[in-house]
Scaffold this active site. Structure first.
Site, PDB file in Angstrom:
ATOM      1  N   HIS A  12       2.962  -7.071   5.937  1.00 18.34           N
ATOM      2  CA  HIS A  12       4.094  -7.059   5.004  1.00 18.34           C
ATOM      3  C   HIS A  12       5.085  -8.213   5.098  1.00 18.34           C
ATOM      4  O   HIS A  12       6.026  -8.264   4.309  1.00 18.34           O
ATOM      5  CB  HIS A  12       4.854  -5.733   5.147  1.00 18.34           C
ATOM      6  CG  HIS A  12       4.008  -4.540   4.878  1.00 18.34           C
ATOM      7  ND1 HIS A  12       3.444  -4.293   3.641  1.00 18.34           N
ATOM      8  CD2 HIS A  12       3.582  -3.530   5.683  1.00 18.34           C
ATOM      9  CE1 HIS A  12       2.726  -3.171   3.697  1.00 18.34           C
ATOM     10  NE2 HIS A  12       2.793  -2.690   4.924  1.00 18.34           N
ATOM     11  N   LYS A  40      -7.548  -2.917  -0.136  1.00 16.22           N
ATOM     12  CA  LYS A  40      -6.355  -2.073  -0.098  1.00 16.22           C
ATOM     13  C   LYS A  40      -5.776  -2.011  -1.508  1.00 16.22           C
ATOM     14  O   LYS A  40      -5.700  -3.034  -2.196  1.00 16.22           O
ATOM     15  CB  LYS A  40      -5.345  -2.650   0.898  1.00 16.22           C
ATOM     16  CG  LYS A  40      -4.157  -1.731   1.149  1.00 16.22           C
ATOM     17  CD  LYS A  40      -3.264  -2.271   2.251  1.00 16.22           C
ATOM     18  CE  LYS A  40      -2.063  -1.357   2.463  1.00 16.22           C
ATOM     19  NZ  LYS A  40      -1.170  -1.850   3.526  1.00 16.22           N
ATOM     20  N   GLU A  41      -5.348  -0.834  -1.936  1.00 11.82           N
ATOM     21  CA  GLU A  41      -4.951  -0.639  -3.340  1.00 11.82           C
ATOM     22  C   GLU A  41      -3.628  -1.314  -3.690  1.00 11.82           C
ATOM     23  O   GLU A  41      -3.528  -1.962  -4.733  1.00 11.82           O
ATOM     24  CB  GLU A  41      -4.872   0.852  -3.668  1.00 11.82           C
ATOM     25  CG  GLU A  41      -6.232   1.491  -3.919  1.00 11.82           C
ATOM     26  CD  GLU A  41      -6.993   0.815  -5.068  1.00 11.82           C
ATOM     27  OE1 GLU A  41      -6.390   0.587  -6.127  1.00 11.82           O
ATOM     28  OE2 GLU A  41      -8.189   0.492  -4.879  1.00 11.82           O
ATOM     29  N   HIS A  83      -4.401  -3.878  -6.593  1.00 14.98           N
ATOM     30  CA  HIS A  83      -5.834  -4.083  -6.785  1.00 14.98           C
ATOM     31  C   HIS A  83      -6.194  -3.814  -8.232  1.00 14.98           C
ATOM     32  O   HIS A  83      -5.700  -2.851  -8.834  1.00 14.98           O
ATOM     33  CB  HIS A  83      -6.610  -3.148  -5.850  1.00 14.98           C
ATOM     34  CG  HIS A  83      -8.085  -3.287  -5.952  1.00 14.98           C
ATOM     35  ND1 HIS A  83      -8.915  -2.250  -6.303  1.00 14.98           N
ATOM     36  CD2 HIS A  83      -8.869  -4.367  -5.757  1.00 14.98           C
ATOM     37  CE1 HIS A  83     -10.170  -2.690  -6.306  1.00 14.98           C
ATOM     38  NE2 HIS A  83     -10.166  -3.964  -5.980  1.00 14.98           N
ATOM     39  N   HIS A 115       6.326   0.762   9.245  1.00 14.58           N
ATOM     40  CA  HIS A 115       5.664   1.303   8.052  1.00 14.58           C
ATOM     41  C   HIS A 115       6.430   0.853   6.812  1.00 14.58           C
ATOM     42  O   HIS A 115       7.653   0.917   6.783  1.00 14.58           O
ATOM     43  CB  HIS A 115       5.633   2.840   8.131  1.00 14.58           C
ATOM     44  CG  HIS A 115       5.288   3.522   6.844  1.00 14.58           C
ATOM     45  ND1 HIS A 115       4.009   3.518   6.320  1.00 14.58           N
ATOM     46  CD2 HIS A 115       6.044   4.224   5.973  1.00 14.58           C
ATOM     47  CE1 HIS A 115       4.018   4.179   5.165  1.00 14.58           C
ATOM     48  NE2 HIS A 115       5.239   4.628   4.938  1.00 14.58           N
ATOM     49  N   PHE A 116       5.687   0.373   5.817  1.00 15.82           N
ATOM     50  CA  PHE A 116       6.301   0.054   4.524  1.00 15.82           C
ATOM     51  C   PHE A 116       5.993   1.201   3.589  1.00 15.82           C
ATOM     52  O   PHE A 116       4.821   1.540   3.379  1.00 15.82           O
ATOM     53  CB  PHE A 116       5.729  -1.254   3.964  1.00 15.82           C
ATOM     54  CG  PHE A 116       6.459  -1.712   2.736  1.00 15.82           C
ATOM     55  CD1 PHE A 116       7.481  -2.643   2.831  1.00 15.82           C
ATOM     56  CD2 PHE A 116       6.151  -1.195   1.484  1.00 15.82           C
ATOM     57  CE1 PHE A 116       8.187  -3.051   1.696  1.00 15.82           C
ATOM     58  CE2 PHE A 116       6.845  -1.594   0.353  1.00 15.82           C
ATOM     59  CZ  PHE A 116       7.863  -2.532   0.460  1.00 15.82           C
ATOM     60  N   ASP A 117       7.021   1.811   3.037  1.00 16.58           N
ATOM     61  CA  ASP A 117       6.784   2.980   2.198  1.00 16.58           C
ATOM     62  C   ASP A 117       6.743   2.644   0.713  1.00 16.58           C
ATOM     63  O   ASP A 117       5.807   2.978   0.012  1.00 16.58           O
ATOM     64  CB  ASP A 117       7.841   4.045   2.466  1.00 16.58           C
ATOM     65  CG  ASP A 117       7.355   5.413   2.022  1.00 16.58           C
ATOM     66  OD1 ASP A 117       6.462   5.961   2.695  1.00 16.58           O
ATOM     67  OD2 ASP A 117       7.827   5.906   0.975  1.00 16.58           O
TER      68      ASP A 117
HETATM   69  O1  C5P Z   1       1.821   5.337  -0.978  1.00 18.07           O
HETATM   70  P1  C5P Z   1       0.654   5.263  -0.044  1.00 18.07           P
HETATM   71  O2  C5P Z   1       0.758   6.217   1.105  1.00 18.07           O
HETATM   72  O3  C5P Z   1      -0.670   5.324  -0.719  1.00 18.07           O
HETATM   73  O4  C5P Z   1       0.740   3.817   0.596  1.00 18.07           O
HETATM   74  C1  C5P Z   1      -0.194   3.412   1.539  1.00 18.07           C
HETATM   75  C2  C5P Z   1       0.194   2.057   2.059  1.00 18.07           C
HETATM   76  O5  C5P Z   1       0.234   1.120   0.988  1.00 18.07           O
HETATM   77  C3  C5P Z   1       1.556   1.964   2.685  1.00 18.07           C
HETATM   78  O6  C5P Z   1       1.541   2.370   4.027  1.00 18.07           O
HETATM   79  C4  C5P Z   1       1.855   0.487   2.560  1.00 18.07           C
HETATM   80  O7  C5P Z   1       1.209  -0.254   3.572  1.00 18.07           O
HETATM   81  C5  C5P Z   1       1.217   0.136   1.237  1.00 18.07           C
HETATM   82  N1  C5P Z   1       2.175   0.055   0.127  1.00 18.07           N
HETATM   83  C6  C5P Z   1       2.873  -1.116  -0.056  1.00 18.07           C
HETATM   84  N2  C5P Z   1       3.763  -1.229  -1.090  1.00 18.07           N
HETATM   85  C7  C5P Z   1       3.978  -0.194  -1.923  1.00 18.07           C
HETATM   86  C8  C5P Z   1       3.288   1.013  -1.737  1.00 18.07           C
HETATM   87  C9  C5P Z   1       2.380   1.110  -0.700  1.00 18.07           C
HETATM   88  O8  C5P Z   1       2.697  -2.051   0.724  1.00 18.07           O
HETATM   89  N3  C5P Z   1       4.854  -0.342  -2.936  1.00 18.07           N
END
Ligand code: C5P
Length: 120
Positions: A12, A40-41, A83, A115-117
Site C-alpha cells: 500500500h 488481487k481484485e 482488476h 491493514h488497509f480497509d
Molecule cells: O474489502 P475486502 O476485504 O475485500 O478487501 C480485501 C483487501 O483489498 C484489503 O485488505 C486491502 O488490502 C485491499 N483493498 C484496498 N483498497 C480498497 C479496498 C480493499 O487496498 N479500497
C-alpha cells in the site's frame, strides 16, 4: 508484529508515486507481487510519507473509526487499482483511479499500520 507493517508497506505504500509509464497499476501490482497466485481484485497505493501514514495510528493524524479501524484526519493522494476482465490469472489488467481520499486502516500494538480497509 513487524511483518504486518512491512507487508502493509509492500501492498500500500508508494511515495512519491512511481514513474512506471502509463499503465501504473498493471506494473505496480506485478512489481509488488499482487498478481500471484491470482490477480488481487482491489488494491490502493498511498502516495504519502511513512510518517504521515503512521500518524494515522495516533491522535495527531487519525481518529477511531470503530471495529479496530482508524480514519485519517486529512486526505491522502491515493491510486486505487481495480482488476478488470474475467480472468483472475496473470497477466493482470487493472484500471487506475488517482484521487484524494481519507484512508481507513488498522494499526498494530506498536502503532504501525497493518491493514488497509478502504478510502472515503
Ligand atoms: O474489502 P475486502 O476485504 O475485500 O478487501 C480485501 C483487501 O483489498 C484489503 O485488505 C486491502 O488490502 C485491499 N483493498 C484496498 N483498497 C480498497 C479496498 C480493499 O487496498 N479500497
Amino acid at each position: 508484529n513487524l511483518k504486518g507493517y512491512t507487508t502493509f508497506l509492500t501492498q500500500h505504500y508508494d511515495n512519491p508515486k512511481s514513474s512506471v509509464g502509463k499503465q501504473y497499476c498493471d506494473v505496480m501490482m506485478k512489481r509488488r507481487g499482487l498478481d500471484k497466485p491470482a490477480c488481487k481484485e482491489v488494491n490502493t497505493f498511498i502516495h504519502g510519507t511513512k510518517n504521515n501514514i503512521i500518524a494515522v495510528c495516533t491522535a495527531s493524524g487519525g481518529k477511531d473509526y470503530g471495529k479496530g479501524l482508524r480514519i485519517s484526519l486529512r486526505p491522502f493522494t491515493v491510486t486505487t487499482c481495480k482488476h478488470k476482465g474475467g480472468s483472475t490469472r496473470p497477466p493482470c489488467k487493472y484500471s487506475d483511479n488517482k484521487s484524494s481520499r481519507y484512508i481507513v486502516i488498522a494499526c498494530n500494538q506498536d502503532g504501525k499500520p497493518v491493514h488497509f480497509d478502504e478510502s472515503l
